[in-house]
Scaffold this motif. Structure first.
Motif, mmCIF file in Angstrom:
data_model
loop_
_atom_site.group_PDB
_atom_site.id
_atom_site.type_symbol
_atom_site.label_atom_id
_atom_site.label_comp_id
_atom_site.label_asym_id
_atom_site.label_seq_id
_atom_site.Cartn_x
_atom_site.Cartn_y
_atom_site.Cartn_z
ATOM 1 N N GLN A 21 1.660 4.923 -2.152
ATOM 2 C CA GLN A 21 0.638 5.363 -0.668
ATOM 3 C C GLN A 21 -0.764 5.405 -1.640
ATOM 4 N N GLU A 22 -0.744 6.732 -1.784
ATOM 5 C CA GLU A 22 -1.647 7.898 -2.309
ATOM 6 C C GLU A 22 -2.152 6.902 -3.650
ATOM 7 N N LYS A 23 -0.779 6.321 -4.259
ATOM 8 C CA LYS A 23 -2.165 5.262 -5.260
ATOM 9 C C LYS A 23 -2.396 4.497 -4.679
ATOM 10 N N ALA A 24 -2.445 3.789 -4.128
ATOM 11 C CA ALA A 24 -2.537 2.478 -3.007
ATOM 12 C C ALA A 24 -4.148 3.240 -2.897
ATOM 13 N N MET A 25 -4.085 4.159 -2.355
ATOM 14 C CA MET A 25 -5.234 4.726 -2.018
ATOM 15 C C MET A 25 -6.432 5.509 -2.161
ATOM 16 N N TYR A 26 -5.722 5.691 -3.292
ATOM 17 C CA TYR A 26 -6.538 5.823 -5.088
ATOM 18 C C TYR A 26 -7.699 4.655 -4.648
ATOM 19 N N GLU A 72 -3.190 -3.681 -0.053
ATOM 20 C CA GLU A 72 -2.755 -3.031 -0.948
ATOM 21 C C GLU A 72 -1.587 -1.552 -0.230
ATOM 22 N N LEU A 73 -2.830 -0.765 0.155
ATOM 23 C CA LEU A 73 -2.846 0.306 1.231
ATOM 24 C C LEU A 73 -2.149 -0.193 2.562
ATOM 25 N N LEU A 74 -2.070 -0.789 2.844
ATOM 26 C CA LEU A 74 -1.914 -1.555 4.712
ATOM 27 C C LEU A 74 -0.095 -1.615 3.796
ATOM 28 N N ASP A 75 0.477 -2.512 3.263
ATOM 29 C CA ASP A 75 1.718 -2.659 2.000
ATOM 30 C C ASP A 75 2.324 -1.340 2.334
ATOM 31 N N CYS A 76 1.822 -0.599 1.276
ATOM 32 C CA CYS A 76 2.550 0.332 1.253
ATOM 33 C C CYS A 76 2.609 1.531 2.483
ATOM 34 N N MET A 77 1.713 1.278 3.819
ATOM 35 C CA MET A 77 1.703 2.105 4.714
ATOM 36 C C MET A 77 3.309 1.701 5.816
ATOM 37 N N LYS A 79 5.166 -0.311 4.923
ATOM 38 C CA LYS A 79 7.092 -0.151 4.162
ATOM 39 C C LYS A 79 7.455 2.003 4.049
ATOM 40 N N LYS A 80 6.450 2.237 4.262
ATOM 41 C CA LYS A 80 6.555 4.047 4.557
ATOM 42 C C LYS A 80 7.129 4.379 5.982
ATOM 43 N N GLN A 81 6.330 3.149 7.105
ATOM 44 C CA GLN A 81 6.680 3.496 8.434
ATOM 45 C C GLN A 81 8.429 3.101 8.807
ATOM 46 N N GLU A 82 8.439 1.760 7.779
ATOM 47 C CA GLU A 82 9.833 1.126 8.267
ATOM 48 C C GLU A 82 11.070 2.098 7.815
ATOM 49 N N LYS A 83 11.080 2.655 6.645
ATOM 50 C CA LYS A 83 11.320 3.792 5.934
ATOM 51 C C LYS A 83 11.953 4.980 6.694
ATOM 52 N N GLN A 84 10.797 5.295 7.584
ATOM 53 C CA GLN A 84 10.783 6.333 9.088
ATOM 54 C C GLN A 84 10.880 6.066 10.191
ATOM 55 N N GLY A 85 10.961 4.739 10.111
ATOM 56 C CA GLY A 85 11.446 4.137 11.947
ATOM 57 C C GLY A 85 13.009 3.658 11.447
#
Length: 85
Positions: A21-26, A72-77, A79-85
């Motif tokens: 996510q940080e890489k995509a944001m960068y 790409e950033l949205l996709d990472c976010m 995926k991160k949300q799905e892992k947390q939920g």
């Protein structure tokens, strides 16, 4: 965090430790920086009466790159949300 500070942080060695996510944001930040410069160039050329179709094509290309990086950033976010939920 300001955009410049964010970009500077990930230019350094922390890049290797950055999350996807940080890489995509960068990457998105860098795309937006390029798009902003192109837009500024077009505005300056327009004011001088020198703007061309090629300048507009460059802005479209830069905008598409920014859109792809935003997706790409949205996709990472997501995926991160799905892992947390």
């Amino acid at each position: 965090m300001k955009i410049k500070e964010f970009r500077k942080k990930y230019r350094e060695e922390t890049w290797r430790k950055a999350t996807p996510q940080e890489k995509a944001m960068y990457e998105f930040c860098m795309s937006m920086k390029i798009m902003k410069k192109t837009l500024e160039l077009i505005i300056a050329k327009h004011e001088q009466g020198e703007v061309t179709v090629e300048n507009a094509h460059k802005l479209v290309d830069d905008s598409i790159c920014a859109l792809l990086d935003a997706n790409e950033l949205l996709d990472c976010m997501i995926k991160k949300q799905e892992k947390q939920g």
